[in-house]
Scaffold this active site. Sequence first.
Site, PDB file in Angstrom:
ATOM      1  CG  ASN A  26      -1.715   1.259   1.375  1.00 41.44           C
ATOM      2  OD1 ASN A  26      -1.824   2.034   0.420  1.00 41.44           O
ATOM      3  ND2 ASN A  26      -2.282   1.479   2.550  1.00 41.44           N
ATOM      4  CE  LYS A  57       0.143   3.444   4.787  1.00 41.20           C
ATOM      5  NZ  LYS A  57      -0.046   3.619   6.209  1.00 41.20           N
ATOM      6  CG  HIS A  92      -5.818   1.945   5.034  1.00 40.46           C
ATOM      7  ND1 HIS A  92      -5.415   2.887   5.955  1.00 40.46           N
ATOM      8  CD2 HIS A  92      -4.787   1.089   4.883  1.00 40.46           C
ATOM      9  CE1 HIS A  92      -4.176   2.604   6.333  1.00 40.46           C
ATOM     10  NE2 HIS A  92      -3.773   1.517   5.697  1.00 40.46           N
ATOM     11  CD  GLU A 126      -3.046   5.555   6.611  1.00 36.86           C
ATOM     12  OE1 GLU A 126      -3.001   5.632   5.369  1.00 36.86           O
ATOM     13  OE2 GLU A 126      -2.129   5.031   7.294  1.00 36.86           O
ATOM     14  CD  GLU A 174      -3.842  -2.537   7.239  1.00 34.87           C
ATOM     15  OE1 GLU A 174      -2.707  -2.777   6.806  1.00 34.87           O
ATOM     16  OE2 GLU A 174      -4.455  -1.498   6.985  1.00 34.87           O
ATOM     17  N   GLY A 222       2.177   2.102  10.704  1.00 27.91           N
ATOM     18  CA  GLY A 222       3.129   3.202  10.565  1.00 27.91           C
ATOM     19  C   GLY A 222       3.797   3.609  11.863  1.00 27.91           C
ATOM     20  CB  SER A 228       4.914  -1.887  12.064  1.00 31.10           C
ATOM     21  OG  SER A 228       4.478  -0.554  12.258  1.00 31.10           O
TER      22      SER A 228
HETATM   23  C1  PEP Z   1      -0.923   0.056   5.944  1.00 26.14           C
HETATM   24  O1  PEP Z   1      -0.969   1.225   5.657  1.00 26.14           O
HETATM   25  O2  PEP Z   1      -1.818  -0.692   5.531  1.00 26.14           O
HETATM   26  C2  PEP Z   1       0.174  -0.419   6.761  1.00 26.14           C
HETATM   27  C3  PEP Z   1       0.115  -1.633   7.241  1.00 26.14           C
HETATM   28  O3  PEP Z   1       1.209   0.455   6.995  1.00 26.14           O
HETATM   29  P1  PEP Z   1       2.635   0.105   7.683  1.00 26.14           P
HETATM   30  O4  PEP Z   1       3.108  -1.189   7.094  1.00 26.14           O
HETATM   31  O5  PEP Z   1       3.522   1.262   7.317  1.00 26.14           O
HETATM   32  O6  PEP Z   1       2.383   0.003   9.140  1.00 26.14           O
END
Ligand code: PEP
Length: 251
Positions: free
Chosen positions: A9, A11, A96, A98, A168, A174, A214
């Site tokens: 992803n 972003k 997601h 976000e 998630e 992040g 992460s």
């Molecule tokens: C994500 O945005 O779906 C995500 C898992 O981000 P990160 O791997 O940076 O934590």
Amino acid sequence: MRKNIVAGNWKMNKTLPEGIALAKEVNEAVATIDLACEVILGTPFIHLSSVALVVDSNKVSISAQNCADKASGAYTGEVSAAMVASTGAKYVILGHSERRAYYGETDAILNEKVKLALENNLIPIFCIGEVLEEREADKHFDVVKSQLENGLFSLSAEDFGKLVLAYEPVWAIGTGKTASSEQAQEMHAFIRKTIADKYGKEVADNTSILYGGSCNPSNAKELFANPDVDGGLIGGASLKAQDFLGIITSF
Ligand code: PEP
């Protein structure tokens, strides 16, 4: 049978030339590997059709990160599921955290998006997960169950069977703070059981459930070794080909 998947992803990162260069790098690297998972690049809308042209679709699939909750018309700035599908994208990330947190996407809006994605033959990668306060209050299972029920459980079993899910935990996205392997497995097993209670064991067993938060080349192997973790949705570590490759080869 369910598939192993590693989905990046990106972003809101990478200009168009940078995105094309990253896609080419990933594509060249996976060409030399006997893959044990499907590889997906989740790019910004404007990259989709260009990236689709530079990757081998037998090895690398393309995903959008969102689509509109309306089919077409006077919705300035929006991008429809049909438009996404016309670029060659096969997937669309929906729900997601976000999008939920910053753009007010409710379960009801997401349900509309999922239906439109499916009508246009896109496979939703549907994200669910709790925030830190909810986990600390021991409400994480309730939160995830309600996201499933309100966002997805109006679908027929046939349609539900087309989806990919991504668990998630928002506190892990992040932040560099990954869910432990035990926490991931515990929640993935709960999600699979919740699906089985609604749609039956066969649908549940065939649903790919990805972990996101992460995930990196150092922790992917342990996370993916869990029986109910079928791969990862990868943010930060999908922006560098070598890191992404390190995760892809963790299967
Ligand atoms: C994500 O945005 O779906 C995500 C898992 O981000 P990160 O791997 O940076 O934590």
